[in-house]
Scaffold this active site. Structure first.
Site, PDB file in Angstrom:
ATOM      1  CG  HIS A  25      34.706 116.553  28.895  1.00 56.57           C
ATOM      2  ND1 HIS A  25      35.059 115.369  29.170  1.00 56.57           N
ATOM      3  CD2 HIS A  25      35.325 116.396  28.570  1.00 56.57           C
ATOM      4  CE1 HIS A  25      35.498 115.194  28.475  1.00 56.57           C
ATOM      5  NE2 HIS A  25      35.513 115.824  28.163  1.00 56.57           N
ATOM      6  CG  ASP A  76      32.110 113.655  30.006  1.00 55.96           C
ATOM      7  OD1 ASP A  76      31.919 114.167  29.660  1.00 55.96           O
ATOM      8  OD2 ASP A  76      33.495 112.590  30.420  1.00 55.96           O
ATOM      9  CB  SER A 122      39.111 115.947  26.592  1.00 55.35           C
ATOM     10  OG  SER A 122      37.009 115.881  25.767  1.00 55.35           O
TER      11      SER A 122
END
Length: 300
Positions: free
Chosen positions: A235, A200, A87
């Site tokens: 994600h 995501d 991330s």
């Protein structure tokens, strides 16, 4: 550290917008023959001491000092350093690879192709997340439109998870891979592995990863790039075994609000297991064989 005297290849592991460290990932890598350093660069909600509380104007020189420290350690092969980020850590992994040639391989999971704004208590602020040579790096501002805000408020009062993806899409829709906020990935001195979930909902990581591949191709980057895209996956797509007794993270409670990460639990679990094997294969090729592989297919 893995068993044996070494010298061992080493991976620097960077967590995301929650801050803190991902120590389980370092342990997992050590069990497979790689030294692993899980590095905190801001504390976030973890309460780690001697770290900035928020992801605001973190100097990249901090990571340069970490690289120098690693190279001085007995049992570490200072010529074989990889970075693995998740991330915001995936954004940082690309940025560090593009800044410091000592990094010879980059694994970027659910990344951004651009420098994003800083965070305070996981909320965007009008400051850069990073600085270099005393200057804040140019960054992208999120753009929340009125209808998005009203839609999220409706989900909030119903205690339903909402997606942040639209704001990131609108913040970058008029940019391209050569904008000043784009990470200069063509400067990375080694191969790349990009890992994303096609569902995501936190930000458009598949779009960002495709921009990275496009920029690398345009610059005739001499190292391999491989992009893994997983269907019905959100994600958190990388590294299994972190929370073995819990289901994969599909949403997060941030105070009274619920943030959606996307994906479905069974697909998320399979993607994490598969991507772990892909990471191991990539590290073996990148840190133990010829760095200048050129035969990887970047297509999803």
């Amino acid at each position: 550290m893995p068993p044996g005297t070494g010298p061992h290849p080493v991976a620097l592991i960077l967590n995301g917008s929650d801050g803190g460290m991902r120590e389980c990932a370092a342990s997992l890598l050590a069990s497979r023959g790689y030294a692993g350093l899980s590095l905190a660069y801001f504390s976030g909600s973890s309460g780690i001491e001697d770290c900035p509380r928020d992801l605001i104007e973190i100097p990249l020189e901090y990571f340069a000092s970490v690289i120098q420290w690693l190279q001085a350690q007995k049992g570490i092969d200072g010529q074989k350093i990889a970075v693995i980020g998740f991330s915001r850590g995936g954004e940082l992994a690309l940025l560090l690879g593009a800044t410091f040639p000592e990094i010879k391989a980059v694994v970027s999971c659910s990344p951004s192709a651009y420098v994003q704004s800083g965070l305070r208590s996981m909320q965007p602020v009008s400051q850069s997340a990073w600085t270099y040579q005393g200057k804040p790096l140019p960054y992208v501002q999120l753009k929340w439109e009125f209808l998005d805000v009203m839609r999220n408020f409706w989900l909030f009062i119903r205690h339903k998870p909402f997606s942040g993806k639209a704001a990131f899409v609108k913040g970058t829709q008029n940019l391209n891979e050569t904008d000043e906020t784009a990470i200069p990935v063509e400067n990375i001195s080694g191969p790349l592995l990009l890992i994303v979930g096609k569902d995501d909902q936190l930000w458009p990581s598949e779009f960002y990863a495709e921009l990275v591949v496009k920029r690398l191709k345009k610059s005739n980057h001499p190292y391999s790039v491989k992009l893994l895209c997983y269907e019905r996956t959100g994600h958190f797509v990388c590294f299994p075994y972190g929370l073995p007794s819990l289901p994969p993270a599909l949403e997060l409670a941030a105070g009274p609000a619920l943030i959606s990460f996307g994906g479905e639990a069974s697909f998320q679990a399979r993607a994490s297991a598969d991507s772990w094997q892909e990471i191991l294969a990539f590290l073996a090729r990148s840190l133990r064989d010829d760095l200048r592989e050129k035969n990887a297919d970047p297509a999803c």
